[in-house]
Design a protein around this motif. Structure first.
Motif, mmCIF file in Angstrom:
data_model
loop_
_atom_site.group_PDB
_atom_site.id
_atom_site.type_symbol
_atom_site.label_atom_id
_atom_site.label_comp_id
_atom_site.label_asym_id
_atom_site.label_seq_id
_atom_site.Cartn_x
_atom_site.Cartn_y
_atom_site.Cartn_z
ATOM 1 N N ARG A 46 3.221 -3.167 -2.515
ATOM 2 C CA ARG A 46 4.147 -2.121 -2.071
ATOM 3 C C ARG A 46 4.427 -1.178 -3.224
ATOM 4 O O ARG A 46 4.682 -1.611 -4.357
ATOM 5 C CB ARG A 46 5.473 -2.723 -1.592
ATOM 6 C CG ARG A 46 5.392 -3.405 -0.255
ATOM 7 C CD ARG A 46 6.788 -3.706 0.300
ATOM 8 N NE ARG A 46 7.590 -4.516 -0.611
ATOM 9 C CZ ARG A 46 7.520 -5.849 -0.665
ATOM 10 N NH1 ARG A 46 6.666 -6.504 0.114
ATOM 11 N NH2 ARG A 46 8.292 -6.525 -1.497
ATOM 12 N N GLY A 47 4.411 0.132 -2.941
ATOM 13 C CA GLY A 47 4.670 1.129 -3.966
ATOM 14 C C GLY A 47 3.425 1.639 -4.653
ATOM 15 O O GLY A 47 3.468 2.677 -5.316
ATOM 16 N N ASP A 48 2.288 0.925 -4.491
ATOM 17 C CA ASP A 48 1.039 1.431 -5.079
ATOM 18 C C ASP A 48 0.600 2.684 -4.340
ATOM 19 O O ASP A 48 0.761 2.784 -3.111
ATOM 20 C CB ASP A 48 -0.078 0.385 -4.954
ATOM 21 C CG ASP A 48 0.096 -0.783 -5.895
ATOM 22 O OD1 ASP A 48 0.958 -0.678 -6.791
ATOM 23 O OD2 ASP A 48 -0.622 -1.790 -5.740
ATOM 24 N N PRO A 49 0.013 3.665 -5.078
ATOM 25 C CA PRO A 49 -0.606 4.798 -4.379
ATOM 26 C C PRO A 49 -1.899 4.322 -3.734
ATOM 27 O O PRO A 49 -2.600 3.456 -4.268
ATOM 28 C CB PRO A 49 -0.882 5.814 -5.499
ATOM 29 C CG PRO A 49 -1.019 4.967 -6.734
ATOM 30 C CD PRO A 49 -0.091 3.801 -6.557
ATOM 31 N N GLY A 50 -2.224 4.853 -2.588
ATOM 32 C CA GLY A 50 -3.451 4.429 -1.907
ATOM 33 C C GLY A 50 -4.112 5.567 -1.177
ATOM 34 O O GLY A 50 -3.438 6.411 -0.585
ATOM 35 N N GLU A 51 -5.425 5.591 -1.202
ATOM 36 C CA GLU A 51 -6.199 6.615 -0.489
ATOM 37 C C GLU A 51 -7.268 5.987 0.399
ATOM 38 O O GLU A 51 -8.134 6.692 0.903
ATOM 39 C CB GLU A 51 -6.870 7.568 -1.492
ATOM 40 C CG GLU A 51 -5.888 8.388 -2.324
ATOM 41 C CD GLU A 51 -6.585 9.343 -3.270
ATOM 42 O OE1 GLU A 51 -7.808 9.174 -3.476
ATOM 43 O OE2 GLU A 51 -5.908 10.235 -3.800
ATOM 44 N N LEU A 52 -7.228 4.663 0.563
ATOM 45 C CA LEU A 52 -8.271 3.965 1.300
ATOM 46 C C LEU A 52 -7.710 3.314 2.559
ATOM 47 O O LEU A 52 -6.560 2.889 2.599
ATOM 48 C CB LEU A 52 -8.915 2.873 0.435
ATOM 49 C CG LEU A 52 -9.645 3.316 -0.831
ATOM 50 C CD1 LEU A 52 -10.166 2.094 -1.581
ATOM 51 C CD2 LEU A 52 -10.781 4.260 -0.501
ATOM 52 N N GLY A 111 -3.825 0.246 6.375
ATOM 53 C CA GLY A 111 -3.837 1.240 5.307
ATOM 54 C C GLY A 111 -4.353 2.594 5.758
ATOM 55 O O GLY A 111 -4.755 3.416 4.940
ATOM 56 N N GLU A 112 -4.324 2.872 7.102
ATOM 57 C CA GLU A 112 -4.946 4.092 7.601
ATOM 58 C C GLU A 112 -4.261 5.367 7.117
ATOM 59 O O GLU A 112 -4.899 6.417 7.013
ATOM 60 C CB GLU A 112 -4.998 4.077 9.131
ATOM 61 C CG GLU A 112 -3.646 4.043 9.840
ATOM 62 C CD GLU A 112 -3.159 2.628 10.056
ATOM 63 O OE1 GLU A 112 -3.609 1.731 9.325
ATOM 64 O OE2 GLU A 112 -2.310 2.429 10.944
ATOM 65 N N LEU A 113 -2.949 5.297 6.797
ATOM 66 C CA LEU A 113 -2.291 6.517 6.315
ATOM 67 C C LEU A 113 -2.844 6.954 4.971
ATOM 68 O O LEU A 113 -2.861 8.139 4.647
ATOM 69 C CB LEU A 113 -0.777 6.306 6.223
ATOM 70 C CG LEU A 113 -0.025 6.263 7.555
ATOM 71 C CD1 LEU A 113 1.465 6.184 7.322
ATOM 72 C CD2 LEU A 113 -0.373 7.447 8.413
ATOM 73 N N GLY A 114 -3.319 6.021 4.165
ATOM 74 C CA GLY A 114 -3.951 6.391 2.910
ATOM 75 C C GLY A 114 -5.184 7.233 3.141
ATOM 76 O O GLY A 114 -5.522 8.100 2.335
ATOM 77 N N LEU A 115 -5.876 6.986 4.267
ATOM 78 C CA LEU A 115 -7.054 7.775 4.610
ATOM 79 C C LEU A 115 -6.680 9.084 5.289
ATOM 80 O O LEU A 115 -7.217 10.140 4.975
ATOM 81 C CB LEU A 115 -7.951 6.947 5.541
ATOM 82 C CG LEU A 115 -9.171 7.662 6.132
ATOM 83 C CD1 LEU A 115 -10.142 8.055 5.027
ATOM 84 C CD2 LEU A 115 -9.867 6.773 7.155
ATOM 85 N N LEU A 116 -5.706 9.029 6.202
ATOM 86 C CA LEU A 116 -5.420 10.192 7.041
ATOM 87 C C LEU A 116 -4.653 11.283 6.315
ATOM 88 O O LEU A 116 -4.831 12.465 6.612
ATOM 89 C CB LEU A 116 -4.631 9.762 8.282
ATOM 90 C CG LEU A 116 -5.351 8.776 9.219
ATOM 91 C CD1 LEU A 116 -4.467 8.444 10.399
ATOM 92 C CD2 LEU A 116 -6.672 9.349 9.675
ATOM 93 N N ILE A 117 -3.770 10.917 5.371
ATOM 94 C CA ILE A 117 -2.964 11.948 4.724
ATOM 95 C C ILE A 117 -3.160 11.968 3.221
ATOM 96 O O ILE A 117 -2.359 12.522 2.492
ATOM 97 C CB ILE A 117 -1.471 11.780 5.062
ATOM 98 C CG1 ILE A 117 -0.922 10.476 4.474
ATOM 99 C CG2 ILE A 117 -1.240 11.860 6.543
ATOM 100 C CD1 ILE A 117 0.583 10.316 4.687
ATOM 101 N N GLY A 118 -4.254 11.358 2.733
ATOM 102 C CA GLY A 118 -4.508 11.383 1.299
ATOM 103 C C GLY A 118 -3.666 10.348 0.577
ATOM 104 O O GLY A 118 -3.284 9.333 1.137
ATOM 105 N N GLU A 119 -3.364 10.593 -0.701
ATOM 106 C CA GLU A 119 -2.639 9.603 -1.497
ATOM 107 C C GLU A 119 -1.307 9.262 -0.828
ATOM 108 O O GLU A 119 -0.490 10.127 -0.571
ATOM 109 C CB GLU A 119 -2.404 10.132 -2.905
ATOM 110 C CG GLU A 119 -1.758 9.100 -3.819
ATOM 111 C CD GLU A 119 -1.750 9.541 -5.272
ATOM 112 O OE1 GLU A 119 -2.734 10.123 -5.713
ATOM 113 O OE2 GLU A 119 -0.735 9.315 -5.940
#
Length: 346
Positions: free
Chosen positions: A52-58, A87-95
Motif C-alpha cells: 500500500r502506498g507504492d506507486p504503480g503503473e502495471l 492493479g488495473e488503475l495503475g494501467l488505466l490512469i498511469g502512475e
C-alpha cells in the motif's frame, strides 16, 4: 473518519470493483488476448508484489496460483485466482498509488501489462479492449459525482484522481471511436453508421433524410493492374469526395470493400440528387486528369429518400436497387429510386 481515511476507502473500493459486480475475472477471449501481450513472470508463495502506498503503473493477470490483496484498516482481504486481474488503475490512469498489499499465497505464474502492452491490446482487438474498459471503469465513472460531493473541498489529491478518471473516460471514448471508424478512410464504418442511426432514433429522429449509395466501378481491375496500395489510394480519394460534400448533419460511411454511403438531411428528391450528381461529376472531372497510375475510378450511385420509422435494411434495399439500375445502364452515373421494387417471383 479523516479525509485521508475516506479517500483510502474510496480508492480501495474502486480498485476492488471489477467486471460482473465484484468478480475480477476475464472472459476466455480477454484472458487469451492479455496473455498474448503480457510479460509472463513466476511468483512464489510469500512473495510481495507491491505494498500500500507504492506507486504503480502495471496491471496483473493471474495465470496460475493465488494472490491476496490486503487493504488494511480492518477491511476484508480479497483472494484472487486464475484468470482474475488486479492493479488495473495503475494501467488505466498511469502512475497510481496502490491501495492494498499484494502477496502471493501460492506458487504460480502471472502476466504484467504496462502502457506498452495496453497499446498492443488496443492495436490487436480494440472492440474487446473497449468492452473490458467499459466494464472495468463503469463504477468509477458512476462514483464520480459522489467523489466530488464528499472530497473535492477536503483533499487536493482526490481532485487529481478525479482528473485521471476523466482522462480514463476520454481514453475509453477514443477506443470506442476506433470501433466506429474505418481505418483506411477515416469515415464511419458500417458499425459506426448503425450506432449513429440507433442514437438518432433514441433522440427522436424525425427529419426527412436521403440515402446515397456509392459503388466503385471496375475497382477490382485497379487492384489487379496496379496493386492494393493504389487501390487504397483510390478508396481514400472517393472517401474525400464524400467528406467534402457532407454537411454538418450528414454522415459519410464506408460500408466495406469499395462500397460507400452518405446519409444526408434532405427535403426531397432534388436535394438528394444534388449530392449524388456532385459525387458522379467530381469523379468524372478527376478522371479527365487521370495519370498512368489511377487516383480515382468511376462510380455508380443509387439514391432514395428514407423514412425515419423504417428499418435500415429497407433504406438499403431501395438505394441498392437504384445502384443496380445505375450499373445496368453502364455505370458512371446516378439513379433515383422512388419505391423499393418488389422481390422477383420464383
Amino acid at each position: 473518519m479523516s479525509s485521508e481515511g475516506v479517500a483510502r476507502k474510496i480508492r480501495q473500493t474502486v480498485e476492488q470493483e471489477a467486471p460482473g459486480g465484484g468478480n475480477a475475472t476475464l472472459s476466455a477471449c480477454e484472458a487469451g488476448l492479455f496473455a498474448a501481450v503480457g510479460r509472463e513472470r513466476a511468483m512464489r508463495a510469500g512473495e510481495r508484489l507491491f505494498r500500500r502506498g507504492d506507486p504503480g503503473e502495471l496491471m496483473y493477470v493471474i495465470a496460475t496460483g493465488r494472490v491476496e490483496l490486503d487493504f488494511g484498516n480492518d477491511l476484508a482481504t480479497k483472494q484472487l485466482g486464475p484468470q482474475e486481474f488486479f492493479g488495473e488503475l495503475g494501467l488505466l490512469i498511469g502512475e497510481h498509488t496502490r491501495s492494498a498489499d499484494a502477496v502471493c499465497i501460492q506458487d504460480g505464474r502471472l502476466y504484467e501489462l504496462g502502457q506498452g502492452e495496453f497499446q498492443q491490446l488496443v492495436d490487436r482487438d480494440p472492440a474487446l479492449v473497449a468492452q473490458f474498459l467499459r466494464r472495468s471503469i463503469t463504477r468509477v465513472v458512476l462514483n464520480e459525482q459522489g467523489l466530488i460531493r464528499q472530497l473535492r473541498r477536503r483533499n487536493q489529491d482526490l481532485e487529481t484522481a478525479l482528473d485521471n478518471l476523466y482522462a480514463t473516460t476520454h481514453q475509453l471514448n477514443q477506443t470506442e471511436e476506433l470501433i466506429r471508424t474505418d481505418e483506411l478512410t477515416g469515415l464511419y464504418n458500417r458499425r459506426g453508421l448503425t450506432l449513429h442511426v440507433q442514437e438518432c432514433r433514441r433522440l427522436g429522429m424525425d427529419k426527412p433524410m436521403g440515402l446515397v449509395l456509392v459503388d466503385c466501378d471496375r475497382f477490382k481491375q485497379v487492384n489487379d493492374d496496379h496493386g492494393h496500395l493504389v487501390g487504397d489510394r483510390v478508396l481514400q480519394n472517393v472517401a474525400g469526395i464524400l467528406r467534402s460534400v457532407a454537411g454538418a448533419e450528414d454522415v459519410p460511411c464506408r460500408l466495406g470493400g469499395d462500397e460507400f454511403c452518405l446519409l444526408v438531411s434532405a427535403q426531397g428528391r432534388d436535394e438528394v440528387m444534388r449530392y449524388a450528381e456532385f459525387i458522379v461529376s467530381t469523379t468524372r472531372s478527376l478522371l479527365k486528369l487521370q495519370q498512368a497510375v489511377p487516383t480515382i475510378c468511376p462510380v455508380s450511385v443509387g439514391a432514395c429518400l428514407v423514412e425515419p420509422e423504417r428499418d435500415w435494411n429497407d433504406w438499403y434495399a431501395r438505394a441498392d436497387a437504384a445502384l443496380y439500375e445505375a450499373k445496368r445502364l453502364g455505370g458512371n452515373r446516378a439513379f433515383w429510386m422512388d419505391e423499393t421494387p418488389p422481390p422477383a417471383m420464383a
